[in-house]
Design a protein around this motif. Structure first.
Motif, PDB file in Angstrom:
ATOM      1  N   HIS A 185       0.798  -1.233   0.000  1.00 37.50           N
ATOM      2  CA  HIS A 185       0.000   0.000   0.000  1.00 37.50           C
ATOM      3  C   HIS A 185       0.826   1.276   0.000  1.00 37.50           C
ATOM      4  CE1 HIS A 185      -3.526  -2.407   0.545  1.00 37.50           C
ATOM      5  NE2 HIS A 185      -3.047  -2.934   1.655  1.00 37.50           N
ATOM      6  N   GLU A 186       1.843   1.322   0.838  1.00 36.64           N
ATOM      7  CA  GLU A 186       2.494   2.601   1.066  1.00 36.64           C
ATOM      8  C   GLU A 186       3.884   2.400   1.633  1.00 36.64           C
ATOM      9  OE1 GLU A 186      -0.322   5.267   2.806  1.00 36.64           O
ATOM     10  OE2 GLU A 186       1.237   6.680   3.435  1.00 36.64           O
ATOM     11  N   LEU A 187       4.765   3.316   1.330  1.00 39.91           N
ATOM     12  CA  LEU A 187       6.141   3.225   1.822  1.00 39.91           C
ATOM     13  C   LEU A 187       6.719   4.639   1.811  1.00 39.91           C
ATOM     14  CD1 LEU A 187       8.871   0.752   0.721  1.00 39.91           C
ATOM     15  CD2 LEU A 187       9.189   3.157   0.162  1.00 39.91           C
ATOM     16  N   ALA A 188       7.578   4.941   2.782  1.00 38.87           N
ATOM     17  CA  ALA A 188       8.197   6.270   2.803  1.00 38.87           C
ATOM     18  C   ALA A 188       9.714   6.139   2.796  1.00 38.87           C
ATOM     19  CB  ALA A 188       7.749   7.044   4.032  1.00 38.87           C
ATOM     20  N   VAL A 189      10.363   7.031   2.067  1.00 39.62           N
ATOM     21  CA  VAL A 189      11.825   7.106   2.068  1.00 39.62           C
ATOM     22  C   VAL A 189      12.190   8.492   2.586  1.00 39.62           C
ATOM     23  CG1 VAL A 189      13.932   6.890   0.714  1.00 39.62           C
ATOM     24  CG2 VAL A 189      11.898   5.609   0.029  1.00 39.62           C
ATOM     25  N   HIS A 190      12.963   8.505   3.664  1.00 40.25           N
ATOM     26  CA  HIS A 190      13.259   9.780   4.315  1.00 40.25           C
ATOM     27  C   HIS A 190      14.616  10.278   3.848  1.00 40.25           C
ATOM     28  CE1 HIS A 190       9.752   8.899   6.776  1.00 40.25           C
ATOM     29  NE2 HIS A 190      10.216   7.659   6.795  1.00 40.25           N
ATOM     30  N   VAL A 191      14.609  11.198   2.920  1.00 40.28           N
ATOM     31  CA  VAL A 191      15.859  11.712   2.349  1.00 40.28           C
ATOM     32  C   VAL A 191      15.816  13.216   2.169  1.00 40.28           C
ATOM     33  CG1 VAL A 191      16.654   9.672   1.057  1.00 40.28           C
ATOM     34  CG2 VAL A 191      14.999  11.229   0.017  1.00 40.28           C
ATOM     35  N   ASN A 192      16.984  13.812   2.310  1.00 42.20           N
ATOM     36  CA  ASN A 192      17.169  15.228   2.000  1.00 42.20           C
ATOM     37  C   ASN A 192      16.116  16.128   2.667  1.00 42.20           C
ATOM     38  OD1 ASN A 192      19.385  14.487   0.382  1.00 42.20           O
ATOM     39  ND2 ASN A 192      18.038  14.078  -1.360  1.00 42.20           N
ATOM     40  N   GLY A 193      15.772  15.762   3.887  1.00 43.42           N
ATOM     41  CA  GLY A 193      14.862  16.595   4.665  1.00 43.42           C
ATOM     42  C   GLY A 193      13.397  16.439   4.321  1.00 43.42           C
ATOM     43  N   ASP A 194      13.090  15.550   3.420  1.00 41.52           N
ATOM     44  CA  ASP A 194      11.670  15.342   3.090  1.00 41.52           C
ATOM     45  C   ASP A 194      11.302  13.868   3.316  1.00 41.52           C
ATOM     46  OD1 ASP A 194       9.067  15.909   2.265  1.00 41.52           O
ATOM     47  OD2 ASP A 194       9.719  17.025   0.502  1.00 41.52           O
ATOM     48  N   ASP A 195      10.024  13.588   3.316  1.00 33.65           N
ATOM     49  CA  ASP A 195       9.533  12.220   3.483  1.00 33.65           C
ATOM     50  C   ASP A 195       8.852  11.820   2.183  1.00 33.65           C
ATOM     51  OD1 ASP A 195      10.103  12.339   6.389  1.00 33.65           O
ATOM     52  OD2 ASP A 195       8.469  13.793   6.366  1.00 33.65           O
ATOM     53  N   ALA A 196       9.624  11.248   1.277  1.00 36.51           N
ATOM     54  CA  ALA A 196       9.039  10.839  -0.005  1.00 36.51           C
ATOM     55  C   ALA A 196       8.092   9.681   0.261  1.00 36.51           C
ATOM     56  CB  ALA A 196      10.141  10.426  -0.971  1.00 36.51           C
ATOM     57  N   ARG A 197       6.814   9.948   0.072  1.00 33.42           N
ATOM     58  CA  ARG A 197       5.793   8.968   0.439  1.00 33.42           C
ATOM     59  C   ARG A 197       5.213   8.352  -0.825  1.00 33.42           C
ATOM     60  NH1 ARG A 197       4.164   7.778   5.275  1.00 33.42           N
ATOM     61  NH2 ARG A 197       5.263   9.522   6.236  1.00 33.42           N
ATOM     62  N   ALA A 198       5.474   7.064  -1.014  1.00 35.00           N
ATOM     63  CA  ALA A 198       4.994   6.343  -2.197  1.00 35.00           C
ATOM     64  C   ALA A 198       3.684   5.659  -1.837  1.00 35.00           C
ATOM     65  CB  ALA A 198       6.025   5.308  -2.628  1.00 35.00           C
ATOM     66  N   VAL A 199       2.637   5.993  -2.564  1.00 39.34           N
ATOM     67  CA  VAL A 199       1.304   5.455  -2.264  1.00 39.34           C
ATOM     68  C   VAL A 199       0.770   4.710  -3.483  1.00 39.34           C
ATOM     69  CG1 VAL A 199      -1.059   6.033  -1.568  1.00 39.34           C
ATOM     70  CG2 VAL A 199       0.864   7.391  -0.703  1.00 39.34           C
ATOM     71  N   HIS A 200       0.286   3.501  -3.249  1.00 43.68           N
ATOM     72  CA  HIS A 200      -0.277   2.689  -4.341  1.00 43.68           C
ATOM     73  C   HIS A 200      -1.716   3.090  -4.625  1.00 43.68           C
ATOM     74  CE1 HIS A 200      -2.085  -1.362  -5.740  1.00 43.68           C
ATOM     75  NE2 HIS A 200      -1.536  -0.778  -6.764  1.00 43.68           N
ATOM     76  N   TYR A 201      -2.010   3.297  -5.909  1.00 43.93           N
ATOM     77  CA  TYR A 201      -3.391   3.534  -6.339  1.00 43.93           C
ATOM     78  C   TYR A 201      -3.798   2.377  -7.238  1.00 43.93           C
ATOM     79  CZ  TYR A 201      -3.187   8.022  -4.160  1.00 43.93           C
ATOM     80  OH  TYR A 201      -3.096   9.006  -3.208  1.00 43.93           O
ATOM     81  N   PRO A 202      -4.703   1.544  -6.777  1.00 39.35           N
ATOM     82  CA  PRO A 202      -5.023   0.322  -7.515  1.00 39.35           C
ATOM     83  C   PRO A 202      -5.789   0.599  -8.813  1.00 39.35           C
ATOM     84  CG  PRO A 202      -6.369   0.488  -5.520  1.00 39.35           C
ATOM     85  CD  PRO A 202      -5.440   1.656  -5.512  1.00 39.35           C
ATOM     86  N   ASN A 203      -5.536  -0.248  -9.801  1.00 38.56           N
ATOM     87  CA  ASN A 203      -6.318  -0.233 -11.048  1.00 38.56           C
ATOM     88  C   ASN A 203      -6.513   1.166 -11.614  1.00 38.56           C
ATOM     89  OD1 ASN A 203      -7.854  -2.599  -9.131  1.00 38.56           O
ATOM     90  ND2 ASN A 203      -6.869  -3.182 -11.029  1.00 38.56           N
ATOM     91  N   VAL A 251       4.081   9.552  -5.828  1.00 38.95           N
ATOM     92  CA  VAL A 251       5.044   9.908  -4.787  1.00 38.95           C
ATOM     93  C   VAL A 251       4.786  11.340  -4.327  1.00 38.95           C
ATOM     94  CG1 VAL A 251       7.465  10.019  -4.125  1.00 38.95           C
ATOM     95  CG2 VAL A 251       6.727   8.357  -5.859  1.00 38.95           C
ATOM     96  N   PHE A 252       4.484  11.461  -3.045  1.00 45.75           N
ATOM     97  CA  PHE A 252       4.243  12.774  -2.440  1.00 45.75           C
ATOM     98  C   PHE A 252       5.528  13.253  -1.762  1.00 45.75           C
ATOM     99  CE2 PHE A 252       0.173  10.665  -2.606  1.00 45.75           C
ATOM    100  CZ  PHE A 252      -0.722  11.655  -2.959  1.00 45.75           C
ATOM    101  N   PHE A 253       5.869  14.517  -1.970  1.00 44.47           N
ATOM    102  CA  PHE A 253       6.960  15.158  -1.239  1.00 44.47           C
ATOM    103  C   PHE A 253       6.328  16.266  -0.396  1.00 44.47           C
ATOM    104  CE2 PHE A 253       8.893  13.326  -5.016  1.00 44.47           C
ATOM    105  CZ  PHE A 253      10.077  12.772  -4.537  1.00 44.47           C
ATOM    106  N   PRO A 254       5.804  15.908   0.768  1.00 42.70           N
ATOM    107  CA  PRO A 254       4.968  16.857   1.510  1.00 42.70           C
ATOM    108  C   PRO A 254       5.696  18.149   1.890  1.00 42.70           C
ATOM    109  CG  PRO A 254       5.333  14.815   2.770  1.00 42.70           C
ATOM    110  CD  PRO A 254       5.852  14.588   1.391  1.00 42.70           C
ATOM    111  N   LYS A 255       6.958  18.047   2.271  1.00 43.16           N
ATOM    112  CA  LYS A 255       7.654  19.270   2.696  1.00 43.16           C
ATOM    113  C   LYS A 255       8.009  20.160   1.519  1.00 43.16           C
ATOM    114  CE  LYS A 255       9.149  17.415   7.059  1.00 43.16           C
ATOM    115  NZ  LYS A 255      10.147  16.572   7.704  1.00 43.16           N
TER     116      LYS A 255
END
Ligand code: ZN
Length: 333
Positions: A171-189, A198-202
């Motif tokens: 469903h979801e995974l985050a990679v914490h790099v360069n001061g941001d939380d790259a959030r990978a979210v699965h959208y089915p079909n 991939v969200f870069f919230p900061k």
């Protein structure tokens, strides 16, 4: 034959959407870089857009375009932020000094298509960890026939072991790099069954892969588990999550804003409603094409030599809305 270049709203885009790698001449491709924020860049060569988080933790790259472009991508990354004052938004970056670490540490694939995953192996062999949703790994392993369930089909070869994602998620995974939380979210079909946004919230930025494209009517890979309903649901979710001034990186085309995404979403809803209405009225696909029920969107979304012309998009919606192709757990042969 596939679009090589197409003229959309007067802008010549190097779209080359999903053309087979062997059909393309990559020697003249230049990687254009656009700085979005302190640490985020968009790189555009041929194939899908790449989003790069660049900083003290190295590089996280969303998508990798084509293998033949790996050297050019590396050179573009080396040039990023290495001159005093950094690069300017929209500016082109020549290869530059490497006094910052520009090694690619992480790759996230938005989906399995080869115009987004082609240079996976090149970066993995240098130590990058390739991350993708479970279904992406499965499809890269087998290859298959992508398509809209109608006139558009593309043979997708299986990839070498070195190109395979080593880390997968459901469903979801985050990679914490360069001061941001790259959030990978699965959208089915959605565009396929393995799409990741991939969200870069900061950084107020979202990289949407081919769920959002700007070359005209979108290609939705129904053969690989995609559906217009899923694309609509994904766009709605993104609009709920991101701020009004978010930068929206499409899979193809220039960086957009929330208003652009909203307009695209509205088109998807309106065209879907038109086809759903025709289905309800008992019309056949041939009748829908003949009556040009999507005609009023053609001018805006079906430029000359469009990858997905009005008939092909009618097929896409028809197949999606009828559930023509199995959408659950369908696997390429
Ligand atoms: Zn794609």
């Amino acid at each position: 034959m596939l679009c090589q270049r197409l003229c959309y709203l007067g802008i010549l885009l190097a779209a080359a959407s999903f053309a087979a790698a062997e059909e393309q001449d990559f020697s003249k491709v230049e990687i254009r870089t656009t700085r979005l924020t302190e640490a985020l860049y968009v790189l555009q060569g041929a194939g899908g857009n790449m989003t790069a988080s660049v900083g003290p933790d190295g590089v996280l790259l969303v998508d990798t375009e084509y293998a033949a472009l790996a050297d050019k991508i590396r050179a573009a990354l080396r040039g990023l932020g290495s001159s005093p004052g950094g690069s300017q938004p929209g500016g082109s970056q020549p290869g530059g000094s490497a006094h910052h670490d520009r090694a690619v540490r992480f790759v996230i694939n938005t989906h399995y298509h080869y115009d987004h995953t082609g240079a996976n192996a090149a970066f993995a062999q240098e130590g990058a960890t390739v991350i993708a949703q479970d279904n992406v790994r499965a499809r890269l392993q087998t290859g298959g026939t992508a398509g809209n369930g109608g006139s558009i089909t593309r043979e997708v070869p299986a990839v070498e072991a070195a190109a395979m994602p080593r880390v997968t998620f459901d469903h979801e995974l985050a990679v914490h790099v360069n001061g941001d939380d790259a959030r990978a979210v699965h959208y089915p079909n959605a565009h396929t069954d393995g799409d990741t946004i991939v969200f870069f919230p900061k950084s107020g930025t979202v990289a949407m892969g081919d769920i959002y494209v700007r070359y005209g009517f979108p290609f939705i890979d129904i053969n690989s588990g995609g559906s217009v309903q899923g694309v609509i649901a994904a766009c709605e979710d993104v609009l709920r999550r991101v701020p009004a001034d978010a930068r929206v990186v499409p899979g193809h085309g220039d960086v957009a804003g929330v208003t652009d995404l909203r307009e695209y979403l509205q088109m998807l809803k309106d065209t879907s409603a038109a086809v759903a209405g025709a289905l309800k009225a008992g019309k056949t696909l041939a009748q829908m094409k003949q009556e040009r029920i999507l005609g009023r969107w053609s001018e805006g979304y079906s430029p000359p030599k469009a990858f997905v012309d009005t008939d092909a998009f009618t097929e896409t919606l028809y197949n999606s809305l009828r559930g023509h192709v199995a959408r659950h757990g369908s696997r390429p042969r």
